[in-house]
Design an enzyme around this catalytic site. Structure first.
Site, PDB file in Angstrom:
ATOM      1  CB  SER A 234       2.361  46.004  36.202  1.00 32.34           C
ATOM      2  OG  SER A 234       2.490  45.508  37.494  1.00 32.34           O
ATOM      3  CB  THR A 235       6.930  44.803  36.626  1.00 28.86           C
ATOM      4  OG1 THR A 235       6.039  44.224  37.649  1.00 28.86           O
ATOM      5  CG2 THR A 235       8.274  44.753  37.067  1.00 28.86           C
TER       6      THR A 235
ATOM      7  CG  HIS B 243      -0.524  46.818  38.535  1.00 25.94           C
ATOM      8  ND1 HIS B 243      -0.357  45.498  38.130  1.00 25.94           N
ATOM      9  CD2 HIS B 243      -2.070  46.958  38.084  1.00 25.94           C
ATOM     10  CE1 HIS B 243      -1.266  45.068  37.077  1.00 25.94           C
ATOM     11  NE2 HIS B 243      -2.511  45.779  37.316  1.00 25.94           N
TER      12      HIS B 243
ATOM     13  CG  MET C 160       5.766  40.622  37.167  1.00 24.80           C
ATOM     14  SD  MET C 160       6.066  40.652  38.808  1.00 24.80           S
ATOM     15  CE  MET C 160       5.433  39.305  39.298  1.00 24.80           C
TER      16      MET C 160
ATOM     17  CG  ASP D  49      -4.792  44.232  35.380  1.00 24.69           C
ATOM     18  OD1 ASP D  49      -6.134  43.790  34.869  1.00 24.69           O
ATOM     19  OD2 ASP D  49      -4.690  45.281  36.064  1.00 24.69           O
TER      20      ASP D  49
END
Length: 381
Positions: free
Chosen positions: A197-198, A225, A318, A321
């Protein structure tokens, strides 16, 4: 600092920032030149930077800002066009920490609760990392797309030193030094599944450069993401990094060894089995962990199809997940590697995975690629 040529957007974002007791708006500017000239005076921790502006656009302003303040956190804001997606990913390679997809009209920005939550969550998480404090890395809710500039164990894209966050405490409170691991599966992997993600796009590209020659015998499935348009461009970049075929996954296609399949924005990617072959399935199910695509559905599905022949990796991001999927993979006998805190842009997802105690390794980004290459080649784990 908020930098946007729309007075409506500047005012709105400024009010959102000021309404949060943990944040303070230090400046607001209508173009990149004014923002660059004001960096030293205002001394912001985080800049929310629009891409398309008159006089000086965001991509031009970005390196000039970072020269004036090397540890500045820059969050790019852009609408969901292919050009803006390309520019956003380019900005990540130039030192921006992350980006946020912006609704196309001012009225949509005003009414989008998701955009507001995502913006504030990212500003707080990235700002906390920058200041060496514990922010919402594990608890913040990733709303839609999360991506950003990946870091290595030594430096980021501009050569700026990367320091571990302090204190080194896991996403759910267990000290990193007390995290436990379990042995790798004795079975040679037949699939590599990656969740991020991030900070993911840059981390993924570094990883693919290091494992491109090692993935000839296994398909690689990736959930990052990201919204639509961005995932297609990410797939192209990963293919160039790995020198392997790479694309957004298509529903029903057979997963071929040596190929990279990226979950398309807005759809979950899962793996199924049909006629003795692993195939990709795209679902329109509800978001999982506030994300779509989400990592947990992918991890659950590869565990079901490949069992102990599963190798999974959880990279920077972040939220949490992937943590539930880690438990499923481990229960099926598979192996998981989590990125460590020091090299993660945000140690939410990999921290949550590490906290399960079910990972086989918790490694700096620079060590994950060589480890995967050795495992896929049948070498010593």
């Amino acid at each position: 600092m908020v930098v946007d040529d729309s007075v409506v957007i500047r005012g709105l974002l400024g009010r959102w920032v000021e309404s949060d007791p943990a944040l303070s708006l230090v400046a607001s500017h209508r173009n990149g030149k004014l923002a660059v000239d004001d960096i030293e005076r205002s001394n912001p921790d985080v800049v929310v930077l629009d891409i398309e502006m008159p006089e000086m656009d965001g991509l031009t302003a970005l390196p000039l800002m970072l020269r004036k303040k090397r540890d500045l956190v820059v969050l790019m804001a852009s609408t969901l066009t292919r050009r803006n997606a390309e520019v956003s990913l380019r900005a990540l390679s130039l030192g921006a920490q992350d980006y946020i997809p912006k609704p196309e009209t001012s009225s949509e920005v005003t009414t989008s609760l998701d955009f507001r939550r995502e913006l504030i969550d990212k500003v707080k998480a990235l700002g906390a990392r920058h200041r060496g404090t514990r922010g919402p890395a594990g608890g913040a809710r990733p709303m839609r797309a999360e991506t950003g500039a990946g870091r290595t164990a030594v430096a980021d894209a501009l050569g700026r030193p990367v320091q571990p966050a302090a204190p080194r405490v896991g996403a759910y409170g267990k000290p990193a030094a007390l995290l436990t691991t379990k042995p790798y599966s004795a079975v040679r992997p037949r699939v590599l599944a990656i969740g991020s993600s991030t900070g993911g796009p840059q981390a993924l590209q570094q990883l693919m450069r290091e494992i491109g020659t090692a993935i000839r015998q296994v398909p690689v499935v990736v959930t990052q993401h990201m919204p639509p348009t961005f995932t297609a461009i990410l797939a192209e970049h990963l293919g160039k990094a790995a020198l392997r075929p790479s694309k957004e996954a298509e529903n029903g296609e057979i997963l071929q060894p040596g190929n990279i399949y990226v979950a398309p924005g807005g759809r979950h990617l899962v793996v199924d089995k049909e006629g003795g072959q692993a195939i990709a399935r795209l679902t329109d199910d509800a978001p999982v962990n506030f994300c779509k695509p989400a990592v947990d559905p992918l991890f659950d599905s590869v565990a079901k199809v490949f069992g102990s022949a599963t190798l999974a990796v959880v990279l920077t991001g972040m939220g949490h997940d992937g943590a539930a999927g880690v438990k499923t993979i481990s229960a099926g006998g598979g192996s998981i590697i989590a990125q460590d805190e020091a090299t993660s842009v945000v140690w939410g997802m990999p921290g949550a995975a590490a906290q399960t105690g079910l990972c086989s390794d918790i490694l700096p980004l620079a060590e994950i690629g060589p480890k995967i290459a050795r495992i896929l080649s049948g070498g010593i784990r």
